[in-house]
Design a protein around this motif. Structure first.
Motif, mmCIF file in Angstrom:
data_model
loop_
_atom_site.group_PDB
_atom_site.id
_atom_site.type_symbol
_atom_site.label_atom_id
_atom_site.label_comp_id
_atom_site.label_asym_id
_atom_site.label_seq_id
_atom_site.Cartn_x
_atom_site.Cartn_y
_atom_site.Cartn_z
ATOM 1 N N UNK A 36 12.576 2.013 0.394
ATOM 2 C CA UNK A 36 11.523 2.613 -0.413
ATOM 3 C C UNK A 36 11.544 3.960 -0.329
ATOM 4 N N UNK A 37 12.096 4.836 0.644
ATOM 5 C CA UNK A 37 12.335 6.289 0.453
ATOM 6 C C UNK A 37 13.385 6.752 -0.154
ATOM 7 N N UNK A 119 -1.752 9.175 1.110
ATOM 8 C CA UNK A 119 -1.142 8.464 0.248
ATOM 9 C C UNK A 119 0.447 8.924 0.177
ATOM 10 N N UNK A 120 0.619 10.073 0.433
ATOM 11 C CA UNK A 120 2.191 10.574 0.463
ATOM 12 C C UNK A 120 2.439 10.973 2.111
ATOM 13 N N UNK A 147 6.892 6.347 -4.758
ATOM 14 C CA UNK A 147 7.488 5.702 -3.503
ATOM 15 C C UNK A 147 6.374 5.350 -2.395
ATOM 16 N N UNK A 148 5.606 6.379 -2.008
ATOM 17 C CA UNK A 148 4.945 6.037 -0.678
ATOM 18 C C UNK A 148 3.722 5.086 -0.858
ATOM 19 N N UNK A 151 4.324 2.046 1.038
ATOM 20 C CA UNK A 151 4.034 2.087 2.341
ATOM 21 C C UNK A 151 2.469 1.823 2.376
ATOM 22 N N UNK A 152 1.792 2.415 1.767
ATOM 23 C CA UNK A 152 0.282 2.001 1.663
ATOM 24 C C UNK A 152 0.120 0.558 1.607
ATOM 25 N N UNK A 153 0.622 0.041 0.550
ATOM 26 C CA UNK A 153 0.666 -1.422 0.269
ATOM 27 C C UNK A 153 0.755 -2.266 1.548
ATOM 28 N N UNK A 154 1.877 -1.575 2.434
ATOM 29 C CA UNK A 154 2.262 -2.529 3.403
ATOM 30 C C UNK A 154 1.215 -2.537 4.614
#
Length: 207
Positions: A36-37, A119-120, A147-148, A151-154
């Protein structure tokens, strides 16, 4: 039996540690080595010269999981959050974190009643100072938000939130783009620095 603040703090710390380990096992903890990063403008850490990798507790930041059913989503970490390793923790009276803490006090709640994320997850640096005013944080780069957002979705997928509070435009856009279980209440509020967020609106969102 009366419990000291220290014992309560230790209990909360142990619980957050447990939640973090669970999140690590489920792949919810941001790490620069994750796909992701890769390709993000904030990767690698050396690209963010204003806050080198050694100046913070965890890179990138992670959500703070207190077992709450309410998730607060901020825009991005400031320099204080970047160094501390937790979202919305700045003591600066101009910060969103300060407004949120004041709201907790008015509502008779505390930090452990909520989960927090951004968010980021990387500090975007500051704008140049203008007209003698303190410099403001940069808005997150659009590519970094893309990209981030994963992570928020996870984070949202791994928890059973009943309410998500998006603080500011960037957070509102990110939350709106994520898949959520049916019935989750979304509250969108202006960023405190905009001057458009009243205490009444903030308190209502955090109730």
């Amino acid at each position: 039996m009366h419990r000291s603040r220290f014992s309560i703090h230790r209990r909360h710390l142990a619980y957050r540690t447990l939640r973090r380990k669970q999140a690590q096992r489920s792949g919810c903890v941001p790490t620069y080595s994750d796909a992701i990063c890769q390709g993000c403008p904030y990767h690698p850490a050396e690209a963010l010269a204003l806050a080198p990798a050694g100046s913070r507790a965890h890179a990138p930041l992670d959500a703070e999981r207190n077992g709450s059913r309410t998730l607060l989503v901020a825009r991005a970490p400031g320099i204080d959050e970047w160094e501390d390793g937790r979202p919305l923790i700045s003591p600066n009276y101009r910060s969103a974190a300060h407004r949120v803490r004041k709201s907790h006090g008015r509502l008779g709640r505390d930090r452990s009643d909520y989960d927090f994320t951004n968010t980021v997850q990387c500090y975007p640096g500051k704008q140049p100072s203008r007209n003698g005013k303190p410099p403001r944080d940069n808005a997150p780069a659009t590519d970094a938000m893309a990209h981030c957002r994963q992570w928020l979705q996870r984070t949202i997928t791994a928890s059973r939130y009943t309410k998500i509070v998006a603080i500011g435009k960037e957070a509102a856009e990110a939350v709106a783009s994520c898949k959520r279980p049916p019935g989750v209440v979304i509250r969108k509020i202006p960023h405190p620095s905009s001057g458009r967020l009243t205490n009444k609106a903030l308190d209502a969102a955090l109730t």
